[in-house]
Design an enzyme around this catalytic site. Structure first.
Site, PDB file in Angstrom:
ATOM      1  N   ASP A 200      12.027 -36.171 -15.802  1.00 10.50           N
ATOM      2  CA  ASP A 200      12.658 -35.024 -17.335  1.00 10.50           C
ATOM      3  C   ASP A 200      14.311 -35.519 -16.795  1.00 10.50           C
ATOM      4  OD1 ASP A 200      13.705 -33.958 -18.769  1.00 10.50           O
ATOM      5  OD2 ASP A 200      13.526 -31.767 -18.564  1.00 10.50           O
ATOM      6  N   GLU A 226      10.843 -37.680 -19.385  1.00  7.85           N
ATOM      7  CA  GLU A 226      11.055 -37.360 -20.448  1.00  7.85           C
ATOM      8  C   GLU A 226      11.996 -37.324 -21.325  1.00  7.85           C
ATOM      9  OE1 GLU A 226       9.428 -33.443 -19.702  1.00  7.85           O
ATOM     10  OE2 GLU A 226      11.237 -31.860 -20.656  1.00  7.85           O
ATOM     11  N   GLU A 252      11.945 -31.623 -27.437  1.00  7.90           N
ATOM     12  CA  GLU A 252      13.086 -29.976 -26.770  1.00  7.90           C
ATOM     13  C   GLU A 252      13.726 -29.736 -28.059  1.00  7.90           C
ATOM     14  OE1 GLU A 252      13.129 -30.871 -23.233  1.00  7.90           O
ATOM     15  OE2 GLU A 252      14.525 -29.160 -22.973  1.00  7.90           O
ATOM     16  N   HIS A 302       7.212 -27.617 -25.051  1.00  7.94           N
ATOM     17  CA  HIS A 302       7.926 -27.062 -24.108  1.00  7.94           C
ATOM     18  C   HIS A 302       8.255 -25.150 -23.982  1.00  7.94           C
ATOM     19  CE1 HIS A 302      12.672 -26.296 -23.013  1.00  7.94           C
ATOM     20  NE2 HIS A 302      12.220 -27.428 -22.039  1.00  7.94           N
TER      21      HIS A 302
HETATM   22 CA    CA Z   1      13.573 -30.979 -20.611  1.00 11.64          CA
END
Ligand code: CA
Length: 389
Positions: A200, A226, A252, A302
């Site tokens: 991420d 991500e 997200e 998320h």
């Molecule tokens: Ca994230």
């Protein structure tokens, strides 16, 4: 039935250790719980995404802007309420904090609807496509230490998360492309071949740097990359998805059906990660899910925040139809933060005990079956952690 009060509970405490992601370090955990009370004694609970002082801003929107619009309305009219609030706020923000604030209220209204019906949310939505959901544990947060120290820690931490029984794990990156590749190699060493891990970036890269890191993640057989780049850069997402083998995930930081329509039509995501506590609540999540599936884009929610958010997401993951279906279908996962989080572990009267379930079951968790969202916040806990301001 009438809505008689809407109250925000903003909670906070100092973490035992400072944590970081690509944008900042933080030492305080907060949560924003929304309570909707009615004239028939039924109380609904929701949660708004938004840490730190953002939660205090969202509290003002919930209590000073949204509440006066809908006090006295029938809480069962949640879709009417959603559009009333959205239409009145459209001129003041179609994304961001107004949507986060509306999300917490909408989730609380769904909790009320479930309690009125005597049904858990997944039954209200249409039933459970799965009774247990695999859980991935994320950790490997950034800290103020040398990259050599971080490499060693990431290997150990990745192995520890795998050892706890989680079905997969996720690391943070954001130290710069070359160091980030070293960190990803460290995680692969920690979990061994064949175990699923994700990375991420919290949108810290340029497209060129994202290609460099993404190629390495592909060679390491990472499952997804991500938020590699800024969420506004739709063209960049499309180029990355077309040019990399690793799955590109994100979303997200996107809001409502209109924001999601744009990123889905652009074909920039392999995996969509809608945040129900931010994008507009359960009412809007269901529309976004339908849009994702209309574009044949699989969804892994998320998840961030307290037990209210975790339980809400478990309900939604249970009710998510298979895409496209089959004897061995693609399955979503529950995102789970392995760092210290009292709001998730200790807020409910009856805790969810995700870690215990994961350890006992080999990486899965059951769907809460109590009416509504499925957790009741402990009022003493809410009072103990409440922050003013
Ligand atoms: Ca994230």
């Amino acid at each position: 039935m009438k809505i008689t009060a809407i109250r925000s509970h903003v909670l906070g405490y100092e973490l035992p250790e400072e944590l970081g992601y690509s944008q900042q370090y933080y030492a305080r955990r907060t949560a924003h719980i929304v309570e909707v009370t009615t004239d028939e004694g039924i109380t609904g609970w929701g949660e708004c995404f938004g840490p730190g002082n953002v939660a205090l801003g969202n509290r003002a929107i919930v209590e000073k802007v949204i509440a006066p619009m809908i006090l006295g309305d029938d809480p069962m009219d949640r879709d009417v309420i959603w559009h009333k609030v959205y239409n009145l706020l459209r001129d003041h923000g179609q994304k961001g904090m107004p949507m986060q604030a509306l999300s917490g209220v909408d989730i609380a209204l769904w909790d009320i609807a479930g309690k009125v019906a005597g049904l858990p949310l997944h039954k209200l939505i249409g039933g459970a496509h799965r009774t247990r959901v695999p859980v991935y544990g994320y950790g490997m947060m950034l800290r103020r230490e040398s990259v050599d120290e971080m490499v060693a820690r990431f290997t150990d931490e990745a192995a520890a998360i795998k050892g706890m029984g989680f079905a997969a794990t996720k690391m943070k990156i954001g130290m710069g492309p070359r160091d980030d590749v070293r960190l990803a190699e460290a995680v692969r060493r920690g979990v061994g071949d064949g175990y699923r891990f994700m990375a991420d970036a919290n949108h810290c890269y340029t497209t060129a740097d994202a290609f460099y890191v993404g190629r390495a993640l592909g060679e390491l057989d990472a499952y997804w990359f991500e938020e590699p780049i800024a969420p506004e850069d739709h063209d960049g997402y499309r180029e990355l998805r077309a040019g990399l083998t690793v799955n590109i995930s994100g979303g997200e930081a996107e809001f409502n059906r209109w924001g999601w329509r744009a990123i889905l039509e652009n074909r920039g995501l392999d995996i969509a990660q809608p945040e129900v506590c931010a994008l507009g609540g359960i009412s809007e999540y269901l529309r976004v899910l339908a849009l994702c599936h209309a574009h044949f884009t699989p969804v892994v929610n998320h998840v961030w925040g307290s037990a209210v958010a975790v339980a809400t997401n478990l309900q939604l993951l249970a009710a998510m139809p298979p895409l496209p279906g089959g004897m061995h279908p693609w399955e979503p996962m529950l995102e789970f933060d392995t760092t210290h989080n009292a709001f998730r572990d200790d807020l409910p009267v009856e805790p969810l005990d995700i870690q215990g379930q994961v350890a006992a079951s080999g990486g899965t968790v059951a769907i809460p079956d109590k009416p509504g969202v499925g957790v009741e916040p402990d009022r003493d806990f809410l009072a103990r952690y409440a922050i003013d301001g």
